[in-house]
Design a protein around this motif. Sequence first.
Motif, PDB file in Angstrom:
ATOM      1  N   TYR A 335      -6.363  21.000  11.865  1.00 28.31           N
ATOM      2  CA  TYR A 335      -6.672  20.788  10.460  1.00 28.31           C
ATOM      3  C   TYR A 335      -6.219  19.427   9.938  1.00 28.31           C
ATOM      4  O   TYR A 335      -6.186  19.211   8.743  1.00 28.31           O
ATOM      5  N   VAL A 336      -5.841  18.510  10.816  1.00 26.44           N
ATOM      6  CA  VAL A 336      -5.337  17.236  10.336  1.00 26.44           C
ATOM      7  C   VAL A 336      -6.358  16.530   9.453  1.00 26.44           C
ATOM      8  O   VAL A 336      -6.002  15.823   8.504  1.00 26.44           O
ATOM      9  N   ASP A 337      -7.657  16.750   9.733  1.00 29.56           N
ATOM     10  CA  ASP A 337      -8.690  16.121   8.909  1.00 29.56           C
ATOM     11  C   ASP A 337      -8.596  16.550   7.449  1.00 29.56           C
ATOM     12  O   ASP A 337      -9.015  15.817   6.553  1.00 29.56           O
ATOM     13  N   ALA A 338      -8.065  17.754   7.209  1.00 27.85           N
ATOM     14  CA  ALA A 338      -7.983  18.226   5.828  1.00 27.85           C
ATOM     15  C   ALA A 338      -7.095  17.321   4.984  1.00 27.85           C
ATOM     16  O   ALA A 338      -7.396  17.068   3.816  1.00 27.85           O
ATOM     17  N   LEU A 339      -6.005  16.827   5.565  1.00 31.37           N
ATOM     18  CA  LEU A 339      -5.162  15.882   4.835  1.00 31.37           C
ATOM     19  C   LEU A 339      -5.787  14.495   4.830  1.00 31.37           C
ATOM     20  O   LEU A 339      -5.753  13.796   3.820  1.00 31.37           O
ATOM     21  N   SER A 340      -6.369  14.087   5.952  1.00 29.97           N
ATOM     22  CA  SER A 340      -6.966  12.753   6.019  1.00 29.97           C
ATOM     23  C   SER A 340      -8.055  12.575   4.976  1.00 29.97           C
ATOM     24  O   SER A 340      -8.154  11.526   4.331  1.00 29.97           O
ATOM     25  N   VAL A 341      -8.904  13.600   4.801  1.00 31.35           N
ATOM     26  CA  VAL A 341      -9.982  13.487   3.821  1.00 31.35           C
ATOM     27  C   VAL A 341      -9.414  13.314   2.416  1.00 31.35           C
ATOM     28  O   VAL A 341      -9.926  12.529   1.609  1.00 31.35           O
ATOM     29  N   VAL A 342      -8.337  14.033   2.110  1.00 26.42           N
ATOM     30  CA  VAL A 342      -7.704  13.904   0.797  1.00 26.42           C
ATOM     31  C   VAL A 342      -7.215  12.470   0.562  1.00 26.42           C
ATOM     32  O   VAL A 342      -7.280  11.948  -0.560  1.00 26.42           O
ATOM     33  N   LEU A 343      -6.736  11.812   1.622  1.00 24.54           N
ATOM     34  CA  LEU A 343      -6.152  10.476   1.495  1.00 24.54           C
ATOM     35  C   LEU A 343      -7.137   9.353   1.813  1.00 24.54           C
ATOM     36  O   LEU A 343      -6.767   8.179   1.738  1.00 24.54           O
ATOM     37  N   MET A 344      -8.384   9.685   2.158  1.00 22.55           N
ATOM     38  CA  MET A 344      -9.353   8.651   2.534  1.00 22.55           C
ATOM     39  C   MET A 344      -9.616   7.703   1.368  1.00 22.55           C
ATOM     40  O   MET A 344      -9.871   8.139   0.237  1.00 22.55           O
ATOM     41  N   ALA A 345      -9.560   6.418   1.650  1.00 28.23           N
ATOM     42  CA  ALA A 345      -9.867   5.402   0.641  1.00 28.23           C
ATOM     43  C   ALA A 345     -10.705   4.315   1.288  1.00 28.23           C
ATOM     44  O   ALA A 345     -10.452   3.906   2.424  1.00 28.23           O
ATOM     45  N   SER A 346     -11.697   3.854   0.564  1.00 23.33           N
ATOM     46  CA  SER A 346     -12.502   2.740   1.049  1.00 23.33           C
ATOM     47  C   SER A 346     -11.887   1.399   0.673  1.00 23.33           C
ATOM     48  O   SER A 346     -12.111   0.402   1.352  1.00 23.33           O
ATOM     49  N   LYS A 347     -11.078   1.381  -0.404  1.00 20.65           N
ATOM     50  CA  LYS A 347     -10.431   0.146  -0.845  1.00 20.65           C
ATOM     51  C   LYS A 347      -9.046   0.458  -1.385  1.00 20.65           C
ATOM     52  O   LYS A 347      -8.833   1.514  -1.995  1.00 20.65           O
ATOM     53  N   VAL A 348      -8.118  -0.449  -1.147  1.00 19.50           N
ATOM     54  CA  VAL A 348      -6.762  -0.377  -1.695  1.00 19.50           C
ATOM     55  C   VAL A 348      -6.585  -1.560  -2.635  1.00 19.50           C
ATOM     56  O   VAL A 348      -6.911  -2.704  -2.285  1.00 19.50           O
ATOM     57  N   LEU A 349      -6.067  -1.301  -3.832  1.00 25.30           N
ATOM     58  CA  LEU A 349      -5.971  -2.315  -4.881  1.00 25.30           C
ATOM     59  C   LEU A 349      -4.529  -2.426  -5.375  1.00 25.30           C
ATOM     60  O   LEU A 349      -3.865  -1.414  -5.591  1.00 25.30           O
ATOM     61  N   ASN A 350      -4.087  -3.644  -5.572  1.00 25.87           N
ATOM     62  CA  ASN A 350      -2.789  -3.871  -6.210  1.00 25.87           C
ATOM     63  C   ASN A 350      -2.639  -5.350  -6.544  1.00 25.87           C
ATOM     64  O   ASN A 350      -3.470  -6.172  -6.160  1.00 25.87           O
ATOM     65  N   GLU A 351      -1.575  -5.654  -7.252  1.00 29.20           N
ATOM     66  CA  GLU A 351      -1.306  -7.026  -7.689  1.00 29.20           C
ATOM     67  C   GLU A 351      -0.307  -7.705  -6.772  1.00 29.20           C
ATOM     68  O   GLU A 351       0.301  -7.084  -5.895  1.00 29.20           O
ATOM     69  N   TYR A 352      -0.136  -9.001  -6.990  1.00 27.73           N
ATOM     70  CA  TYR A 352       0.899  -9.762  -6.287  1.00 27.73           C
ATOM     71  C   TYR A 352       1.337 -10.913  -7.191  1.00 27.73           C
ATOM     72  O   TYR A 352       0.618 -11.317  -8.113  1.00 27.73           O
ATOM     73  N   THR A 353       2.505 -11.441  -6.926  1.00 24.29           N
ATOM     74  CA  THR A 353       2.942 -12.694  -7.544  1.00 24.29           C
ATOM     75  C   THR A 353       3.913 -13.397  -6.608  1.00 24.29           C
ATOM     76  O   THR A 353       4.758 -12.754  -5.980  1.00 24.29           O
ATOM     77  N   VAL A 354       3.735 -14.686  -6.481  1.00 23.29           N
ATOM     78  CA  VAL A 354       4.674 -15.551  -5.753  1.00 23.29           C
ATOM     79  C   VAL A 354       5.020 -16.746  -6.644  1.00 23.29           C
ATOM     80  O   VAL A 354       5.282 -17.848  -6.162  1.00 23.29           O
ATOM     81  N   ASN A 355       5.022 -16.506  -7.940  1.00 23.31           N
ATOM     82  CA  ASN A 355       5.258 -17.561  -8.923  1.00 23.31           C
ATOM     83  C   ASN A 355       6.631 -18.192  -8.703  1.00 23.31           C
ATOM     84  O   ASN A 355       7.661 -17.516  -8.819  1.00 23.31           O
ATOM     85  N   PRO A 356       6.691 -19.482  -8.369  1.00 27.06           N
ATOM     86  CA  PRO A 356       8.003 -20.112  -8.114  1.00 27.06           C
ATOM     87  C   PRO A 356       8.884 -20.159  -9.351  1.00 27.06           C
ATOM     88  O   PRO A 356      10.113 -20.234  -9.227  1.00 27.06           O
ATOM     89  N   ALA A 357       8.307 -20.115 -10.541  1.00 27.67           N
ATOM     90  CA  ALA A 357       9.114 -20.166 -11.762  1.00 27.67           C
ATOM     91  C   ALA A 357      10.031 -18.957 -11.877  1.00 27.67           C
ATOM     92  O   ALA A 357      11.092 -19.030 -12.513  1.00 27.67           O
ATOM     93  N   THR A 358       9.631 -17.847 -11.285  1.00 32.15           N
ATOM     94  CA  THR A 358      10.470 -16.639 -11.314  1.00 32.15           C
ATOM     95  C   THR A 358      11.007 -16.290  -9.928  1.00 32.15           C
ATOM     96  O   THR A 358      11.523 -15.201  -9.717  1.00 32.15           O
ATOM     97  N   GLU A 359      10.866 -17.240  -8.993  1.00 31.55           N
ATOM     98  CA  GLU A 359      11.332 -17.040  -7.616  1.00 31.55           C
ATOM     99  C   GLU A 359      10.764 -15.746  -7.038  1.00 31.55           C
ATOM    100  O   GLU A 359      11.449 -14.979  -6.356  1.00 31.55           O
ATOM    101  N   ALA A 360       9.486 -15.508  -7.299  1.00 31.07           N
ATOM    102  CA  ALA A 360       8.863 -14.235  -6.967  1.00 31.07           C
ATOM    103  C   ALA A 360       8.425 -14.187  -5.506  1.00 31.07           C
ATOM    104  O   ALA A 360       7.917 -15.170  -4.955  1.00 31.07           O
TER     105      ALA A 360
END
Length: 555
Positions: A335-360
Motif C-alpha cells: 500500500y505504499v502508493d496510498a501515501l505516495s499519491v497523497v504526497l504527489m506534487a508536480s511542482k514545489v514552490l518557496n522563496e529564497y533570499t541571499v541579500n548581503p545587507a541582512t547577511e542572508a
Amino acid sequence: MKMKKKILSAAVMAAALGAGSAQAANLSSDGTGQVLLFPYYTVQGNNETLLTIVNTTDKGKAVKVRFREAFNSREVLGFNLYLAPFDVWVGKVQNAPDGGAQLYTQDNSCSTLDTNPQNMLDYDYSGSRSDGGPEGPARKREGYFTALEMGEIDSQATALLGDDGHWYADDDEDTLAPPAGVDTVKVKVWDRNGDGIIDIVHKNGMPNYCKGIARNFSSMWKYDELKPSYGFKQPGGDLMGTLAVINVQAGSEAIIPGVVIENAFLSVVHNNPGSLRPDWRDIGGPTIIPDPVYSVVIDGVPYIEGVPYKVRAYLDAWESRIVGWDDMNDPIFDYVDALSVVLMASKVLNEYTVNPATEAETAWVVTFPTKSHYVDPEYARDITLASDEDADGWHVDGDGKPLPYKPFTTLFNGKACEPVTFKMSNRDGERFLVRDSDISPRPPDGGGTSLCYGVNVIQFGSTSNVFEAKNTVVRISDDSLSGPSGWMEMVLTGKNHTLGEEPTLSSHIYKGLPVIGFKMTVLGNSNVGIGASYAAGVSHAYKREVVAGSNNGGR
C-alpha cells in the motif's frame, strides 16, 4: 509461489463504491493525525535537532518513532513510544562520540530505547546490508524521521493466563480461547503491577509502571501467544508534533511543523520494537480482497458527479502490488502508493533570499519519504517476482534483476538520481530557467539537473551554508539566481514521474513525485556588533497535477 501484478477489477471497484464505509489516507487539514512526517534532522556543524510528539487525546497511544538516514532512507534508529493521555514526548538529536548522531531525551514517557542517549546505528547500510552508499558513521548525521500511531491503548483489556503457562484471549476470538481442562486467571493488559492504575499513566511526574510493557513482550505478546496487537484499538489519530533545528553557538532556531496524515492505518499495527513494521506497506489494511477497499483524497476534492472522488482515486491510480499471500491464499498488497499519491506534487514552490545587507543565507530541504520503497535494491529483492512469462516481467528485467517502481526511475547504488527543473523568479516578476551548467555538483553522466537522495539540501548562491550540510548538497550558482531575493519553482514532472495508468473514463494519472520539505533562511546582524543569527523556516507550497478521464467532472 509465482506472483504477478494485479489490476483492480471493475467488480472490485463497484463493490468499493457501494461499500459506503471507505476511509481515506489524506493530508490533515487541522494539523493532527495518525502519521507525522518530519522532513529533516541534522547534527552537521553546530546544529542539533529537537523534536516533539504530542498526544492531544484522553486515550493512551502506541507510536513507532523511526529515524532514517539521508542517502537511501535506511533505518538508523527505531523504537516504540507509549504516550499517556495528553502526554508530550521531547527528544534531541545530537553529535555522537563515534562521529555519527545519537538521540537524547529527558522525557519520562515509556519507550523501548535501550540507552539514553541512544546512538544511531549503521546495521542497515553496512556489511551484508550495504546498498552502494557510504558505510561510515557520517551517514547518520543527516536524515529525516517519522512517528506512526500503531494503536490506541484499550485500558480495559484483559487476557487469560492459563495454568499451562500459556496466554489466551479474554474475548470472542474462539481460536485464542483456552482449551478444555485449562484453568485461567484474568490479567489486565495495561495494569501489570495490579495497583489499579494504567501502567503508562504518569504518577508524581513518572509513568506508573513502564516495566509492564516489557513483561507483555516477554510473555503475553510472544509470537506463540497473543499477537502484539492484543490490548489495542484501531489508531484514532490526533497526534501532532514539530521539529526545530537549533544552533546554540550562532543563536538561531527555526521550528517546522510535521506533515500530518490522517486515516493511514485502518487496523492495529502494533509490532515488536525490533520490527521494521509498521511502515508504508501497512497503510490501509492487510488485503484488498476480500476486505473493503480504502482510498485516498487528493488536494481536498471529495466528490465528482456524486461518486466519492477519494474512492475512485484509490481504485484507479496505480497497479496494485502483491507482496505475499495470507493463510487463506489471498494476495497481500503493498500500500505504499496510498501515501505516495497523497504526497504527489508536480511542482514545489518557496522563496529564497541571499541579500548581503541582512547577511542572508537560504537552503531548501527536499525529502522523498517513500522513495526507498521504489528504488532500494534490498527492498526490491524482498519482493522480486520470478522472471518468467507468468510474472509479466513486472519489476524485473530479462535477467531477473530488480527494476525501480514508478514514479521513480533509478535503483539506488550510492545514489538514485531523478531529473528536476528549477525556474527562478525575482521580485519584479521576471522568470527564467536555471541552466544545468549553473548547478553543482554537475549533473551525473552528462544528464540534466537531478536530486539523488532521500533527503536533498539545495543551497542558494555561493555563500549559503545553511545546516553545514555535507553529504547531499545541490548548489545553485550566483549567476542563476534571479536577484538577492525571489522565489523558485522546482518542477518534478520528469519522464515517467507518474503514478497510475493511462486515463480512461474512470482512471487517473498523478504527475510528479511524493515530496515534503521546507526552506530555511538564516539572517545575521554582525554589522551592529551583536553577532547573533536569526532563522526562519517555512514549509514548501505545492502544485498537484491529476490527469483524468472525461467523466470525472473536468478535473
